[in-house]
Design a protein around this motif. Structure first.
Motif, short mmCIF file in Angstrom:
data_model
loop_
_atom_site.label_atom_id
_atom_site.label_comp_id
_atom_site.label_asym_id
_atom_site.label_seq_id
_atom_site.Cartn_x
_atom_site.Cartn_y
_atom_site.Cartn_z
N ASP A 101 30.91 6.83 -0.71
CA ASP A 101 29.67 7.29 -1.34
C ASP A 101 29.50 8.79 -1.22
O ASP A 101 28.80 9.41 -2.03
N GLY A 102 30.15 9.40 -0.24
CA GLY A 102 30.05 10.85 -0.07
C GLY A 102 31.10 11.62 -0.86
O GLY A 102 31.13 12.86 -0.79
N ILE A 103 31.96 10.92 -1.59
CA ILE A 103 33.01 11.56 -2.38
C ILE A 103 32.57 11.62 -3.84
O ILE A 103 32.01 10.66 -4.38
N ASP A 104 32.84 12.74 -4.49
CA ASP A 104 32.32 12.97 -5.84
C ASP A 104 33.00 12.13 -6.91
O ASP A 104 32.34 11.68 -7.86
N ALA A 105 34.31 11.93 -6.81
CA ALA A 105 35.03 11.32 -7.93
C ALA A 105 36.23 10.53 -7.45
O ALA A 105 36.66 10.63 -6.29
N VAL A 106 36.80 9.74 -8.35
CA VAL A 106 38.01 8.98 -8.09
C VAL A 106 38.94 9.14 -9.29
O VAL A 106 38.48 9.23 -10.43
N VAL A 107 40.24 9.19 -9.02
CA VAL A 107 41.24 9.19 -10.08
C VAL A 107 42.13 7.97 -9.89
O VAL A 107 42.63 7.72 -8.79
N THR A 108 42.30 7.19 -10.95
CA THR A 108 43.20 6.04 -10.90
C THR A 108 44.05 6.00 -12.16
O THR A 108 43.72 6.63 -13.17
N ALA A 109 45.12 5.22 -12.08
CA ALA A 109 45.85 4.83 -13.28
C ALA A 109 45.23 3.53 -13.80
O ALA A 109 44.14 3.14 -13.36
N GLN B 110 46.42 2.23 -8.67
CA GLN B 110 45.02 1.95 -9.03
C GLN B 110 44.15 1.71 -7.80
O GLN B 110 42.96 2.00 -7.81
N GLY B 111 44.74 1.16 -6.75
CA GLY B 111 44.04 1.06 -5.48
C GLY B 111 43.05 -0.08 -5.37
O GLY B 111 42.95 -0.94 -6.24
N ARG B 112 42.31 -0.05 -4.28
CA ARG B 112 41.30 -1.08 -4.04
C ARG B 112 40.18 -0.99 -5.07
O ARG B 112 39.87 0.09 -5.58
N ARG B 113 39.54 -2.11 -5.35
CA ARG B 113 38.44 -2.12 -6.33
C ARG B 113 37.32 -1.18 -5.91
O ARG B 113 36.67 -0.56 -6.74
N ALA B 114 37.07 -1.05 -4.61
CA ALA B 114 35.94 -0.27 -4.12
C ALA B 114 36.01 1.19 -4.57
O ALA B 114 34.98 1.80 -4.86
N ILE B 115 37.21 1.75 -4.65
CA ILE B 115 37.27 3.18 -4.95
C ILE B 115 36.88 3.48 -6.40
O ILE B 115 36.45 4.59 -6.70
N SER B 116 37.01 2.50 -7.28
CA SER B 116 36.60 2.72 -8.67
C SER B 116 35.16 2.29 -8.93
O SER B 116 34.67 2.41 -10.06
N LEU B 117 34.48 1.81 -7.90
CA LEU B 117 33.10 1.31 -8.07
C LEU B 117 32.06 2.14 -7.34
O LEU B 117 30.87 2.06 -7.67
N VAL B 118 32.47 2.94 -6.35
CA VAL B 118 31.47 3.65 -5.54
C VAL B 118 31.28 5.11 -5.96
O VAL B 118 30.14 5.54 -6.19
N PRO B 119 32.33 5.94 -6.06
CA PRO B 119 32.11 7.34 -6.46
C PRO B 119 31.44 7.45 -7.83
O PRO B 119 31.57 6.57 -8.68
N ASP B 120 30.74 8.54 -8.05
CA ASP B 120 29.91 8.70 -9.25
C ASP B 120 30.72 8.99 -10.51
O ASP B 120 30.25 8.74 -11.62
N VAL B 121 31.91 9.53 -10.36
CA VAL B 121 32.75 9.88 -11.51
C VAL B 121 34.10 9.17 -11.37
O VAL B 121 34.73 9.22 -10.32
N HIS B 122 34.52 8.52 -12.45
CA HIS B 122 35.83 7.87 -12.47
C HIS B 122 36.67 8.51 -13.56
O HIS B 122 36.27 8.53 -14.73
N VAL B 123 37.81 9.07 -13.18
CA VAL B 123 38.78 9.57 -14.15
C VAL B 123 39.94 8.59 -14.17
O VAL B 123 40.64 8.42 -13.17
N CYS B 124 40.12 7.92 -15.29
CA CYS B 124 41.14 6.88 -15.42
C CYS B 124 42.23 7.36 -16.37
O CYS B 124 41.94 7.73 -17.51
N VAL B 125 43.46 7.34 -15.89
CA VAL B 125 44.60 7.79 -16.69
C VAL B 125 45.24 6.57 -17.34
O VAL B 125 45.69 5.64 -16.65
N VAL B 126 45.27 6.56 -18.67
CA VAL B 126 45.86 5.45 -19.43
C VAL B 126 47.02 6.00 -20.26
O VAL B 126 46.84 6.94 -21.04
N ARG B 127 48.19 5.42 -20.09
CA ARG B 127 49.33 5.81 -20.92
C ARG B 127 49.21 5.12 -22.27
O ARG B 127 48.80 3.95 -22.35
N THR B 128 49.59 5.80 -23.34
CA THR B 128 49.40 5.24 -24.68
C THR B 128 50.12 3.90 -24.85
O THR B 128 49.63 3.01 -25.55
N GLY B 129 51.25 3.73 -24.20
CA GLY B 129 52.00 2.48 -24.31
C GLY B 129 51.31 1.30 -23.65
O GLY B 129 51.71 0.15 -23.85
N GLN B 130 50.27 1.57 -22.85
CA GLN B 130 49.53 0.50 -22.18
C GLN B 130 48.39 -0.05 -23.03
O GLN B 130 47.72 -0.98 -22.61
#
Length: 216
Positions: A117-125, A144-164
């Motif tokens: 909760d004290g971290i501003d953002a998360v980056v995942t694939a 991509q990591g644990r579900r919690a990291i993409s649900l708690v920080p206020d900003v989520h940057v998600c990297v999606v490859r076009t082939g996905q």
């Protein structure tokens, strides 16, 4: 047996193509007449344009970049501040974050909810994205990591490859079915809800800002 129940069970038997199977008998196959694939191939221009249209409609921020440009984009989106990343994220993606406070969260060394909760953002694939619904699916793999990291920080940057990017939900489900035990997070835009008067509130149960980096 009530009339309503009799009618309901009758409709189910009709849908299944006959009477209920007897003891020990194999159940009848469930008809699956829905569309199993889209008209366009995964990663095609038509599919990518549809995904972008849906994501923008959901108030996500979409950035179409090459792999070479991605580190600079992440640095621009995340600075100044702190960011948490999963342990398997590509190191090259983070090469522009030298001036930021970067935390790594893993199953062996998880950060607490208070720390996240004290971290501003998360980056995942991502594992797969569905163009028709504007949905991105994470499946808990190391990038991509644990579900919690993409649900708690206020900003989520998600990297999606076009082939996905696939066109339909059934195509995505078939991909995900290869690893049925993985935890799934389905993301369609930033976290949002509405009250009875349809006043939209963002960030109630997850990130209020979603950036999608669509990498070709």
């Amino acid at each position: 047996m009530s009339d309503a129940r009799t009618e309901m069970l009758g409709r189910i038997r009709t849908a299944l193509g006959g009477s209920a199977p007897g003891p020990g008998a194999e159940p009848a196959a469930v008809p699956r007449a829905y569309r199993a694939t889209g008209e366009h191939a995964a990663g095609s221009p038509e599919v990518l344009e549809l995904l972008v249209d849906r994501l923008v409609d959901y108030k996500a921020h979409v950035h179409r970049v090459t792999a070479a440009v991605l580190p600079g984009l992440l640095a621009e989106l995340l600075a100044p501040g702190s960011v948490v990343v999963p342990p398997g994220l590509e190191a090259a993606w983070l090469s522009g974050l030298a001036g930021l406070e970067v935390f790594t969260d893993s199953r062996d060394a998880p950060l607490s909810a208070v720390e996240l909760d004290g971290i501003d953002a998360v980056v995942t694939a991502a594992r797969v994205a569905v163009a028709e619904t504007g949905t991105i699916v994470l499946d808990g793999e190391p990038d991509q990591g644990r579900r919690a990291i993409s649900l708690v920080p206020d900003v989520h940057v998600c990297v999606v490859r076009t082939g996905q990017v696939v066109q339909t939900v059934p195509e995505a489900v078939r991909l995900l079915d290869a690893d049925p035990g993985r935890p799934l997070t389905w993301i369609s835009g930033p976290s949002a809800t509405s009250d009875i008067e349809l006043d939209r509130v963002e960030g109630v149960h997850g990130p209020r800002t979603l950036h999608v980096a669509l990498v070709s």
